[in-house]
Design an enzyme around this catalytic site. Structure first.
Site, PDB file in Angstrom:
ATOM      1  N   CYS A  10       1.121  -1.192   0.162  1.00 40.20           N
ATOM      2  CA  CYS A  10      -0.046  -0.104   0.088  1.00 40.20           C
ATOM      3  C   CYS A  10       0.814   1.222  -0.072  1.00 40.20           C
ATOM      4  O   CYS A  10       2.432   1.068   0.378  1.00 40.20           O
ATOM      5  CB  CYS A  10      -0.769   0.337   1.256  1.00 40.20           C
ATOM      6  N   GLY A  36       0.223   0.471  -5.457  1.00 40.14           N
ATOM      7  CA  GLY A  36      -1.131  -0.367  -5.167  1.00 40.14           C
ATOM      8  C   GLY A  36      -2.272  -0.085  -5.834  1.00 40.14           C
ATOM      9  O   GLY A  36      -2.413   0.861  -6.005  1.00 40.14           O
ATOM     10  N   ASN A 110       0.351   1.383   5.806  1.00 40.22           N
ATOM     11  CA  ASN A 110       1.464   0.829   5.160  1.00 40.22           C
ATOM     12  C   ASN A 110       2.119  -0.448   5.461  1.00 40.22           C
ATOM     13  O   ASN A 110       2.462   0.371   6.794  1.00 40.22           O
ATOM     14  CB  ASN A 110       1.976   2.087   4.249  1.00 40.22           C
ATOM     15  N   GLY A 111       1.879  -1.528   5.534  1.00 42.01           N
ATOM     16  CA  GLY A 111       2.883  -1.817   6.864  1.00 42.01           C
ATOM     17  C   GLY A 111       2.533  -4.198   6.850  1.00 42.01           C
ATOM     18  O   GLY A 111       0.931  -3.807   6.064  1.00 42.01           O
ATOM     19  N   TYR A 250      13.976  -1.718  -5.725  1.00 43.68           N
ATOM     20  CA  TYR A 250      11.882  -1.982  -6.789  1.00 43.68           C
ATOM     21  C   TYR A 250      11.432  -1.074  -6.438  1.00 43.68           C
ATOM     22  O   TYR A 250      10.621  -0.692  -7.196  1.00 43.68           O
ATOM     23  CB  TYR A 250      12.310  -3.293  -7.024  1.00 43.68           C
TER      24      TYR A 250
END
Ligand code: SF4
Length: 451
Positions: A10, A36, A110-111, A250
């Site tokens: 996310c 996302g 996020n996580g 990335y």
């Protein structure tokens, strides 16, 4: 690795004390769409009431002017989600919103919380009812059930119970709270916009909306946004930084500064070091677009071998639900990537990618280059072998599906039918990102998990 075999789960964004805050969050999410693509959502607050819209789809398809006009108020939080197969229900889109005894709250995260299941089991045994499979819903329950009187104390109480990776923003009707886990696994940055503030997963969001980057939210820090005040910082947990190094390899956009370093420059450096570590005589350096481009430029500049965009990428390919038949089995890759035969024919080429995950895509790319007449194809990877899955917010295949977990370089080379394969060494990666203080998580290259 152009077809996103690894997926960031996310992006989050929040805006405080900004007119039409939902618009700032919308454009922030637009800039963060690469993190996302399955669902997007925004909750705004006008001080009296919260307004939430979330749905499956890209940011631009979930929202339009009319919808944004209903997301009123001077503060908003938003989220884009990648979801793994089977849990793409709209219920699993964020923000997670709830009414509770202190009013309303919306959370974006996020996580990945590593103790989510044990917390959930405890809450369920005490009668809690969950609507989603998201670990973020735990946070809602922990805040709602805390014995503390004020939301700030409840958030602190809840944060002390959760473990793992979280860059999180909590919005009440009149305040916003931004926090990062003590390891700072996932990025989160702070910027100034007019009289207000913006928090987002990556700085590319700030560039789009004209916000000025101030600093990163620190690992273990809680930032409190209240009207008429500068953000208040509280260090609620002892910081032990372990930033995700794969953001540099990335995930993050090259134009973002992540953990205070520019992503493009670091990727280029990875390519330069790779060229020194694993040189090869060749006629041209070709990137796998788009991920391999900065490292390929670095490799080309360090080796003196010309850089050529000899594989074109079709940017308009969404998802195809039409399975190719056996006769056209490479169609999926060919729809996205197309080699320029006249440039490649008879040449010794070095193809640069940022990672090899399962190896199936790399094999197709090598075959594509050989079919286009390449005399030799040397595969170079600008990160060390991905041997282990991630538990901190990145969707990775199981260990047994990661080709480097069970094959040597030579076996990978034979499998993908290249003339040679070489990866950037761990030391080379650390040198690229200046890992002097050991402040990065490298578990997917080393299997050494911190939490
Ligand atoms: Fe990042 Fe890999 Fe650590 Fe996951 S395991 S946080 S992808 S470095």
């Amino acid at each position: 690795m152009h077809d996103r075999e690894l997926n960031e789960e996310c992006a989050v964004a929040g805006a405080f004390n900004i007119p039409n805050a939902s618009k700032s969050v919308y454009f922030s999410l637009f800039a963060l769409q690469h993190r996302g693509q399955e669902a997007a959502g925004i909750s705004s607050s006008d001080g009296k009431k919260m307004h939430t819209i979330k749905d499956r789809g890209l940011v631009t398809s979930v929202f339009d002017d009319q919808k944004l006009a209903t997301l009123k108020g001077h503060m908003a939080v938003g989220h884009t989600r990648y979801s793994t197969a089977g849990d793409d229900s709209i219920l699993d889109a964020q923000p997670v919103y709830a009414r509770y005894d202190l009013g309303e709250m919306a959370i974006v995260h996020n996580g990945n919380l590593t103790n989510a299941q044990s917390i959930r089991d405890k809450l369920i045994s005490k009668g809690a009812i969950f609507q989603t499979f998201m670990d973020t819903e735990n946070m809602i329950h922990l805040i709602a059930k805390s014995d503390e009187d004020k939301i700030l104390d409840r958030i602190i109480d809840a944060v002390k119970k959760i473990e793992g990776a979280y860059s999180m923003i909590v919005q009440s009707r009149s305040k916003m709270f931004a926090m990062r886990d003590p390891h700072g696994f996932r990025p989160l940055s702070l910027a100034k916009l007019g009289e207000g503030y913006v928090v987002a997963s990556e700085t590319c969001a700030f560039d789009l909306i004209g916000a000025t980057y101030i600093r990163d939210v620190k690992p273990g820090e809680l930032l409190i946004f209240e009207k008429g005040q500068e953000p208040i910082s509280m260090q609620i947990q002892e910081p032990t930084p372990k930033h995700c190094i794969f953001e540099y390899v990335y995930f993050a956009r090259p134009d973002s500064d992540v953990y205070e370093q520019n992503v493009y420059s670091l990727r280029k450096k990875m390519g330069e070091i790779l060229a020194k570590e694993s040189p090869v005589e060749a006629d041209m350096i070709i990137p796998v677009p788009d991920g391999g481009v900065p490292a390929a430029i670095g490799y080309a500049q360090a080796s003196g071998i010309p850089f050529e965009m000899a594989i074109m990428r079709n940017h308009y390919v969404g998802r195809t639900f039409i399975e190719p038949t056996q006769e056209i089995r490479d169609l999926k890759v060919k729809m996205k990537l197309s080699p320029i035969r006249k440039m490649i024919e008879g040449k010794r080429v070095v193809i640069i990618d940022d990672s090899i995950v399962r190896g199936t895509t790399s094999k197709k790319i090598v075959r594509m280059l050989k079919d286009a007449g390449a005399k030799e194809v040397h595969f170079r990877v600008s990160s060390p072998p991905t041997t282990d899955p991630c538990f901190y917010g990145v969707d990775t295949p199981n260990k047994e599906k990661l080709i480097a977990s069970h094959m040597t370089n030579q076996e990978i080379c034979d499998y993908i039918e290249a003339d040679s394969v070489a990866y950037l060494s761990k030391e080379g990666l650390f040198e690229s990102v200046s890992n002097e203080d050991d402040s990065y998580c490298t578990a997917c290259f080393t299997g050494e998990y911190l939490v």
